[in-house]
Write a protein that holds these residues in place. Structure first.
Motif, PDB file in Angstrom:
ATOM      1  N   GLY A 191       0.781  -1.233   0.000  1.00 19.87           N
ATOM      2  CA  GLY A 191       0.000   0.000   0.000  1.00 19.87           C
ATOM      3  C   GLY A 191       0.810   1.279   0.000  1.00 19.87           C
ATOM      4  N   VAL A 192       2.113   1.188  -0.189  1.00 18.12           N
ATOM      5  CA  VAL A 192       2.967   2.385  -0.246  1.00 18.12           C
ATOM      6  C   VAL A 192       3.051   2.869  -1.687  1.00 18.12           C
ATOM      7  N   LYS A 193       2.848   4.163  -1.883  1.00 20.92           N
ATOM      8  CA  LYS A 193       2.948   4.740  -3.214  1.00 20.92           C
ATOM      9  C   LYS A 193       4.414   4.816  -3.637  1.00 20.92           C
ATOM     10  N   VAL A 194       4.708   4.271  -4.799  1.00 23.86           N
ATOM     11  CA  VAL A 194       6.060   4.300  -5.345  1.00 23.86           C
ATOM     12  C   VAL A 194       6.053   5.181  -6.592  1.00 23.86           C
ATOM     13  N   MET A 195       6.806   6.271  -6.526  1.00 26.01           N
ATOM     14  CA  MET A 195       6.857   7.206  -7.658  1.00 26.01           C
ATOM     15  C   MET A 195       8.181   7.027  -8.395  1.00 26.01           C
ATOM     16  N   ALA A 196       8.089   6.566  -9.638  1.00 28.87           N
ATOM     17  CA  ALA A 196       9.285   6.337 -10.440  1.00 28.87           C
ATOM     18  C   ALA A 196       9.837   7.667 -10.928  1.00 28.87           C
ATOM     19  N   LEU A 197      11.126   7.859 -10.746  1.00 33.25           N
ATOM     20  CA  LEU A 197      11.752   9.137 -11.073  1.00 33.25           C
ATOM     21  C   LEU A 197      11.825   9.374 -12.576  1.00 33.25           C
ATOM     22  N   ARG A 198      11.988   8.294 -13.340  1.00 35.98           N
ATOM     23  CA  ARG A 198      12.123   8.417 -14.788  1.00 35.98           C
ATOM     24  C   ARG A 198      10.981   7.676 -15.485  1.00 35.98           C
ATOM     25  N   GLU A 199      10.606   8.170 -16.634  1.00 35.07           N
ATOM     26  CA  GLU A 199       9.492   7.602 -17.383  1.00 35.07           C
ATOM     27  C   GLU A 199       9.785   6.171 -17.820  1.00 35.07           C
ATOM     28  N   GLU A 200      11.017   5.925 -18.299  1.00 36.42           N
ATOM     29  CA  GLU A 200      11.351   4.574 -18.757  1.00 36.42           C
ATOM     30  C   GLU A 200      11.370   3.581 -17.599  1.00 36.42           C
ATOM     31  N   GLU A 201      11.777   4.059 -16.419  1.00 32.72           N
ATOM     32  CA  GLU A 201      11.759   3.185 -15.247  1.00 32.72           C
ATOM     33  C   GLU A 201      10.329   2.851 -14.845  1.00 32.72           C
ATOM     34  N   TYR A 202       9.449   3.831 -14.962  1.00 32.13           N
ATOM     35  CA  TYR A 202       8.036   3.608 -14.634  1.00 32.13           C
ATOM     36  C   TYR A 202       7.447   2.519 -15.523  1.00 32.13           C
ATOM     37  N   LYS A 203       7.741   2.572 -16.803  1.00 31.03           N
ATOM     38  CA  LYS A 203       7.204   1.584 -17.732  1.00 31.03           C
ATOM     39  C   LYS A 203       7.754   0.188 -17.448  1.00 31.03           C
ATOM     40  N   LYS A 204       9.051   0.108 -17.158  1.00 34.14           N
ATOM     41  CA  LYS A 204       9.657  -1.194 -16.878  1.00 34.14           C
ATOM     42  C   LYS A 204       9.110  -1.794 -15.583  1.00 34.14           C
ATOM     43  N   LEU A 205       8.992  -0.954 -14.567  1.00 31.14           N
ATOM     44  CA  LEU A 205       8.470  -1.443 -13.288  1.00 31.14           C
ATOM     45  C   LEU A 205       7.028  -1.912 -13.429  1.00 31.14           C
ATOM     46  N   LYS A 206       6.229  -1.152 -14.148  1.00 28.71           N
ATOM     47  CA  LYS A 206       4.815  -1.496 -14.305  1.00 28.71           C
ATOM     48  C   LYS A 206       4.646  -2.818 -15.023  1.00 28.71           C
ATOM     49  N   SER A 207       5.534  -3.107 -15.969  1.00 27.27           N
ATOM     50  CA  SER A 207       5.426  -4.366 -16.712  1.00 27.27           C
ATOM     51  C   SER A 207       5.756  -5.578 -15.844  1.00 27.27           C
ATOM     52  N   ASN A 208       6.448  -5.347 -14.719  1.00 30.85           N
ATOM     53  CA  ASN A 208       6.823  -6.444 -13.833  1.00 30.85           C
ATOM     54  C   ASN A 208       5.894  -6.602 -12.633  1.00 30.85           C
ATOM     55  N   LEU A 209       4.911  -5.699 -12.498  1.00 25.48           N
ATOM     56  CA  LEU A 209       4.022  -5.735 -11.351  1.00 25.48           C
ATOM     57  C   LEU A 209       2.683  -6.370 -11.704  1.00 25.48           C
ATOM     58  N   THR A 210       2.041  -6.919 -10.698  1.00 23.99           N
ATOM     59  CA  THR A 210       0.689  -7.434 -10.890  1.00 23.99           C
ATOM     60  C   THR A 210      -0.268  -6.249 -11.045  1.00 23.99           C
ATOM     61  N   THR A 211      -1.461  -6.522 -11.553  1.00 21.25           N
ATOM     62  CA  THR A 211      -2.442  -5.453 -11.761  1.00 21.25           C
ATOM     63  C   THR A 211      -2.795  -4.753 -10.459  1.00 21.25           C
ATOM     64  N   GLU A 212      -2.936  -5.539  -9.377  1.00 20.68           N
ATOM     65  CA  GLU A 212      -3.286  -4.951  -8.081  1.00 20.68           C
ATOM     66  C   GLU A 212      -2.172  -4.070  -7.546  1.00 20.68           C
ATOM     67  N   ALA A 213      -0.923  -4.539  -7.681  1.00 17.71           N
ATOM     68  CA  ALA A 213       0.206  -3.775  -7.153  1.00 17.71           C
ATOM     69  C   ALA A 213       0.474  -2.527  -7.987  1.00 17.71           C
ATOM     70  N   ALA A 214       0.235  -2.606  -9.291  1.00 20.04           N
ATOM     71  CA  ALA A 214       0.548  -1.488 -10.193  1.00 20.04           C
ATOM     72  C   ALA A 214      -0.281  -0.245  -9.887  1.00 20.04           C
ATOM     73  N   ILE A 215      -1.350  -0.390  -9.127  1.00 21.25           N
ATOM     74  CA  ILE A 215      -2.176   0.768  -8.764  1.00 21.25           C
ATOM     75  C   ILE A 215      -1.366   1.777  -7.953  1.00 21.25           C
ATOM     76  N   ASN A 216      -0.436   1.277  -7.155  1.00 19.91           N
ATOM     77  CA  ASN A 216       0.357   2.149  -6.283  1.00 19.91           C
ATOM     78  C   ASN A 216       1.657   2.621  -6.927  1.00 19.91           C
ATOM     79  N   LEU A 217       1.867   2.265  -8.189  1.00 21.98           N
ATOM     80  CA  LEU A 217       3.043   2.744  -8.909  1.00 21.98           C
ATOM     81  C   LEU A 217       2.662   3.949  -9.742  1.00 21.98           C
ATOM     82  N   LEU A 218       3.360   5.062  -9.560  1.00 21.29           N
ATOM     83  CA  LEU A 218       3.014   6.313 -10.239  1.00 21.29           C
ATOM     84  C   LEU A 218       4.248   6.948 -10.862  1.00 21.29           C
ATOM     85  N   PRO A 219       4.081   7.616 -11.998  1.00 20.53           N
ATOM     86  CA  PRO A 219       5.199   8.410 -12.521  1.00 20.53           C
ATOM     87  C   PRO A 219       5.388   9.632 -11.640  1.00 20.53           C
ATOM     88  N   SER A 220       6.621   9.988 -11.376  1.00 17.59           N
ATOM     89  CA  SER A 220       6.899  11.078 -10.446  1.00 17.59           C
ATOM     90  C   SER A 220       6.719  12.428 -11.137  1.00 17.59           C
TER      91      SER A 220
END
Length: 344
Positions: A191-220
């Protein structure tokens, strides 16, 4: 040098410390007086004049033998004592940064324990692309009798337990890795919000996360969070975006360059070794005394627990299980407060 040299190896006035030079004062005064009074025909006492070159010769003589003994110690492969030397006995640090090597845990790492020899490969970020964290090696040598441990699980556990309690959002920056992906997944699932510092990192991280977990991943888009999880490749401009008082927590094996004097920098993933820890030298000179890198510590922990699985490639052990096992065996976490007492 010996901690208790013989009685004839010291000058009688050694106990005076820097004040020992006062002993020379009468001789210096007498020499000056004899030089000033030469007009009356008195002769200069040669004994006073040779004291100074004699002292210089003694200093040179001492330095030659000290340098020679240290050179032989540095180049030699013999141990004087068959027991460990603690930091309170030797006031020095060793910088031995190994790349792409196998670190072997010797027998009797702990007192009265006879452990099997294990291999601990040290893999850099580029190594994940070259050999997939050791998985290539396992495929080529399927009959290998030792277990390869890249230490990712323990590194992740250390980082997660370094984040201050009550944190609701973090910024994640730097080159991604197996450890970074696992940290992002664990935080997002918690439940912790994770803000990716770079756009390419955000895309890579999102592709490795489950749908439920990806809700808390945000571009910074904003940089209000004062908890930054950083890896290799974090540049100075990115650090300048952090608000004053930010705590930088590395998930990389090497510490980031400290460019902010108004922020705090935590240690790279590591833990304090137990007091009975023996026969393993520290290899990271940026860590405090009696503190060992999580990647190195992981092999010892796996040997103590007698775990029979490899930890390489995409495989990871249960993070909570690894963390609890480290505490059971006496490894201690480094508190954020103590590590942040000194500013960058």
């Amino acid at each position: 040098m010996a901690s208790k040299p013989g009685i004839l190896t010291e000058w009688p006035w050694t106990w005076l410390g820097n004040f020992k030079y006062v002993v020379l004062a009468p001789f210096v005064g007498r020499s000056i007086q004899s030089l000033l009074n030469r007009e009356d025909g008195s002769k200069i006492d040669i004994g006073y004049l040779i004291i100074f070159p004699f002292l210089l010769f003694r200093m040179l003589h001492n330095q030659i033998w000290i340098s020679l003994s240290r050179y032989r110690t540095a180049k030699g492969d013999n141990r004087i004592l068959d027991k460990t030397i603690e930091f309170d006995q030797v006031d020095r640090e060793r910088n031995c940064i190994f790349q792409n090597h196998t670190f072997t845990v010797e027998r009797n790492v702990f007192k009265n324990l006879n452990l099997q020899t294990w291999a601990i490969p040290k893999y850099r970020v580029q190594d994940e692309k070259l050999n997939n964290n050791g998985e290539v090696y396992i495929r080529r040598h399927p009959q290998i009798k030792v277990k390869l441990v890249d230490g990712s699980s323990l590194a992740v556990a250390v980082v997660l337990n370094s984040i201050p309690k009550g944190t609701t959002q973090v910024v994640l920056g730097g080159h991604l890795s197996k450890v970074a992906n696992a940290i992002a997944l664990a935080l997002c699932q918690g439940g912790v919000k994770v803000m990716a510092l770079r756009e390419e990192e955000y895309k890579k991280l999102k592709s490795n996360l489950t749908t439920e977990a990806a809700i808390n991943l945000l571009p910074s888009k904003t940089y209000n969070s004062k908890i930054w999880l950083v890896g290799d490749g974090l540049n100075e401009d990115e650090q300048l975006k952090a608000p004053k008082g930010t705590l930088f927590i590395p998930f990389s094996q090497f510490p980031p360059r400290k460019t902010r004097k108004d922020c705090f920098y935590f240690h790279t993933p590591a833990m304090i070794t137990p007091k009975h820890f023996e026969n393993v030298d520290s290899c990271e000179n940026w860590l405090p005394r009696r503190v060992m890198s999580a990647w190195r510590m992981a092999g010892i922990l796996h040997a103590l627990e007698d775990w029979q699985e490899h930890e390489c490639g995409n495989m990871m052990f249960d993070i909570e299980k690894v963390w609890k096992a480290s505490l059971v065996h006496g490894f201690q976490p480094i508190s954020v407060a103590s590590a942040s007492e000194s500013k960058a």
